[in-house]
Design a protein around this motif. Structure first.
Motif, PDB file in Angstrom:
ATOM      1  N   UNK A  42       0.847  -1.198   0.000  1.00  0.00           N
ATOM      2  CA  UNK A  42       0.000   0.000   0.000  1.00  0.00           C
ATOM      3  C   UNK A  42       0.881   1.246   0.000  1.00  0.00           C
ATOM      4  N   UNK A  43       0.726   2.071  -1.047  1.00  0.00           N
ATOM      5  CA  UNK A  43       1.550   3.272  -1.199  1.00  0.00           C
ATOM      6  C   UNK A  43       0.762   4.501  -0.776  1.00  0.00           C
ATOM      7  N   UNK A  44       1.406   5.316   0.031  1.00  0.00           N
ATOM      8  CA  UNK A  44       0.787   6.561   0.479  1.00  0.00           C
ATOM      9  C   UNK A  44       0.677   7.545  -0.668  1.00  0.00           C
ATOM     10  N   UNK A  45      -0.255   8.482  -0.573  1.00  0.00           N
ATOM     11  CA  UNK A  45      -0.372   9.520  -1.583  1.00  0.00           C
ATOM     12  C   UNK A  45       0.836  10.432  -1.580  1.00  0.00           C
ATOM     13  N   UNK A  62      -8.008   2.297  14.878  1.00  0.00           N
ATOM     14  CA  UNK A  62      -8.821   2.997  13.899  1.00  0.00           C
ATOM     15  C   UNK A  62      -9.983   3.739  14.545  1.00  0.00           C
ATOM     16  N   UNK A  63     -10.396   3.334  15.761  1.00  0.00           N
ATOM     17  CA  UNK A  63     -11.498   3.997  16.441  1.00  0.00           C
ATOM     18  C   UNK A  63     -11.051   5.270  17.152  1.00  0.00           C
ATOM     19  N   UNK A  64      -9.747   5.494  17.273  1.00  0.00           N
ATOM     20  CA  UNK A  64      -9.205   6.659  17.993  1.00  0.00           C
ATOM     21  C   UNK A  64      -9.219   7.867  17.046  1.00  0.00           C
ATOM     22  N   UNK A  65      -9.413   9.046  17.606  1.00  0.00           N
ATOM     23  CA  UNK A  65      -9.367  10.268  16.814  1.00  0.00           C
ATOM     24  C   UNK A  65      -8.006  10.383  16.145  1.00  0.00           C
ATOM     25  N   UNK A  66      -8.013  11.027  14.984  1.00  0.00           N
ATOM     26  CA  UNK A  66      -6.783  11.066  14.190  1.00  0.00           C
ATOM     27  C   UNK A  66      -5.667  11.829  14.910  1.00  0.00           C
ATOM     28  N   UNK A  80       3.268   7.312  10.244  1.00  0.00           N
ATOM     29  CA  UNK A  80       1.912   7.777  10.479  1.00  0.00           C
ATOM     30  C   UNK A  80       1.110   7.677   9.194  1.00  0.00           C
ATOM     31  N   UNK A  81      -0.080   7.100   9.274  1.00  0.00           N
ATOM     32  CA  UNK A  81      -1.005   7.069   8.146  1.00  0.00           C
ATOM     33  C   UNK A  81      -1.635   8.451   8.021  1.00  0.00           C
ATOM     34  N   UNK A  82      -1.501   9.065   6.868  1.00  0.00           N
ATOM     35  CA  UNK A  82      -1.999  10.428   6.676  1.00  0.00           C
ATOM     36  C   UNK A  82      -3.525  10.461   6.708  1.00  0.00           C
ATOM     37  N   UNK A  83      -4.037  11.659   6.903  1.00  0.00           N
ATOM     38  CA  UNK A  83      -5.495  11.812   7.000  1.00  0.00           C
ATOM     39  C   UNK A  83      -6.184  11.477   5.670  1.00  0.00           C
ATOM     40  N   UNK A  84      -5.528  11.810   4.569  1.00  0.00           N
ATOM     41  CA  UNK A  84      -6.125  11.515   3.263  1.00  0.00           C
ATOM     42  C   UNK A  84      -6.137  10.023   2.960  1.00  0.00           C
ATOM     43  N   UNK A  85      -5.162   9.278   3.507  1.00  0.00           N
ATOM     44  CA  UNK A  85      -5.121   7.825   3.290  1.00  0.00           C
ATOM     45  C   UNK A  85      -5.972   7.062   4.298  1.00  0.00           C
ATOM     46  N   UNK A  86      -6.418   7.715   5.341  1.00  0.00           N
ATOM     47  CA  UNK A  86      -7.070   7.010   6.452  1.00  0.00           C
ATOM     48  C   UNK A  86      -8.338   6.288   5.998  1.00  0.00           C
TER      49      UNK A  86
END
Length: 467
Positions: A42-45, A62-66, A80-86
């Motif tokens: 899986x590649x990040x944007x 995944x249930x925790x706030x970003x 860190x998984x970015x907000x756009x990839x979340x």
């Protein structure tokens, strides 16, 4: 199977409690194990591949706030998984979508199966393999099966330096082609290209030889109008020829003006006698007597430099305040800025055109055409218009149609101004020039466009002025 697909499988069936970190590896039950820092498919944007450890931590939180998730991941020094990839990543891992564009077509990691048919062990080995030393370490049986699989398949998970399988493979990779080898074309040659280039060189050489031959030909008496005298001084080689054979002083004495087709009048010395033209065979009297150049209307050439009319209003883009900088240097300065450095508004401004000329040409910039004489109007070559009819009041013309049929009209505007300001001007026979409000390096382009339009206008209308 790659790490991303295994993690998705365990997430879909809600079996993440069987994903355990033991040492530097993640064990997925008794099925697979992967290094914790292995890159998934899986590649990040942002361009990087997410590691298995970062995805396991993400799917468990995944249930925790970003914002809280970012703080926790940063504290553990995890990717860190970015907000756009979340959202798309979560949908894929939970099985809501079957695929996504962020997944590489070729898997980047391969897991090591732990359960497969193996040769039967001795009973004592089976007894030793059952159970585990503690909750955080794999059982002895799992380690033995992994070792057997590695030996049977010829796969070494790590070497003596502790490198993983992926790192070992990447160290041994070699590029098949580079920037030099890709230029190698088998069964191809460049003879056609070389022949084309050689042909162009030959044509250029022949053209240069032709220019030299033309320059070496005998010429007629200087000052005598000929059929090709209008373009005599356009060629650089011919200019050099005249300079070498006559010299600057001789050219001035003979009345030769390089910017014109022939001199206005011949000013020989008192004791200078014209020599007969033996090449043509004409008597010298035919070479000496000639009329001054006439304009298209039959009048003599106007006396004085050409005139450019600019608006007299102080709120216009171009007036006598800032005309000198624009026409000479190709730099636009706002009139109000220029007015601060001057105590009085100049009525007549003298400029010297240098753009496109070997020698400066004198011009007059004036803003009060109501006081022009008939001779002054004969010298007018360009008018900068406001787009208002009242600008032409008391001018010796019928209307703007007659004006712009005889004189070049220019409308100067900023490129981001409203179109309505130029609607009326578009119906006139004028040239519209646009300036940028902030990009001053583009001012010279607009100034060159004006001079180019002026040259074409004078040539097409056959005006008898020096520009």
């Amino acid at each position: 199977m790659d790490a991303l697909a295994v993690l998705r499988e365990y997430t879909v069936r809600n079996d993440l409690e069987n994903v355990k970190l033991m040492g530097d590896e993640y064990f997925f039950g008794e099925d697979y194990r992967f290094p914790r820092n292995v890159e998934t498919a899986y590649r990040s944007k942002q361009g990087s591949l997410y590691t298995l450890e970062s995805l396991v931590f993400f799917v468990r939180n995944k249930h925790v706030k970003h914002t809280e998730y970012m703080q926790q991941a940063r504290g553990l020094k995890l990717q860190i998984v970015t907000y756009t990839d979340r959202k798309p990543l979560q949908d894929y891992l939970e099985g809501k979508v079957s695929s996504t564009d962020s997944i590489e077509l070729v898997p980047t990691s391969t897991g090591l199966p732990l359960r497969e048919d193996r040769p039967k062990r001795r009973p004592e080995e089976e007894n030793e393999a059952v159970g585990s030393d503690d909750n955080n370490a794999p059982s002895k049986r799992m380690r033995m099966e992994a070792e057997d699989y590695s030996k049977d398949a010829g796969i070494f998970v790590s070497d003596s330096s502790g490198k993983s399988l992926i790192e070992i493979i990447r160290d041994r990779e070699r590029p098949v082609r580079d920037r030099e080898s890709i230029l190698i074309c088998h069964n191809k040659n460049f003879q056609g290209v070389l022949a084309l280039l050689k042909g162009r060189d030959d044509e250029r050489r022949r053209a240069d030889d032709q220019v030299k031959k033309e320059a070496e030909k005998p010429v007629e008496q200087p000052g005598m109008p000929t059929s090709n005298s209008a373009s005599r001084y356009v060629n650089v080689e011919e200019k050099r020829f005249w300079k070498d054979h006559l010299g600057t002083d001789a050219a001035e004495e003979l009345g030769i003006d390089p910017s014109q087709s022939y001199a206005d009048s011949i000013k020989p010395k008192d004791n200078a006698r014209p020599k007969p033209d033996t090449r043509i065979g004409r008597p010298p009297s035919q070479h000496l007597h000639h009329r001054p150049p006439l304009s298209s209307s039959g009048h003599k050439k106007p006396e004085g430099p050409p005139i450019i009319i600019v608006p007299s209003a102080s709120q216009t883009m171009l007036n006598t305040y800032n005309a000198k900088e624009f026409f000479e240097d190709g730099v636009y300065v706002a009139p109000d800025v220029k007015a601060k450095s001057l105590t009085k508004k100049p009525e007549d401004v003298v400029i010297y055109r240098k753009m496109g000329r070997d020698h400066p040409v004198k011009y007059e910039i004036r803003d009060k055409p109501s006081v022009f004489s008939k001779k002054d109007w004969e010298r007018v070559v360009a008018i900068f218009v406001l787009g208002k009819e009242w600008q032409f009041k008391d001018w010796p013309f019928k209307d703007h149609v007659e004006i712009f049929n005889q004189i070049l009209g220019i409308f100067l505007r900023f490129e981001d101004d409203s179109v309505e300001s130029a609607q009326k001007v578009k119906q006139w026979n004028v040239r519209i020039l646009s300036l940028s409000k902030h990009k001053r390096h583009q001012d010279r382009t607009a100034a060159l466009a004006f001079w180019d339009s002026l040259d074409k206008s004078v040539k097409s209308r056959k005006l008898n002025v020096i520009i």
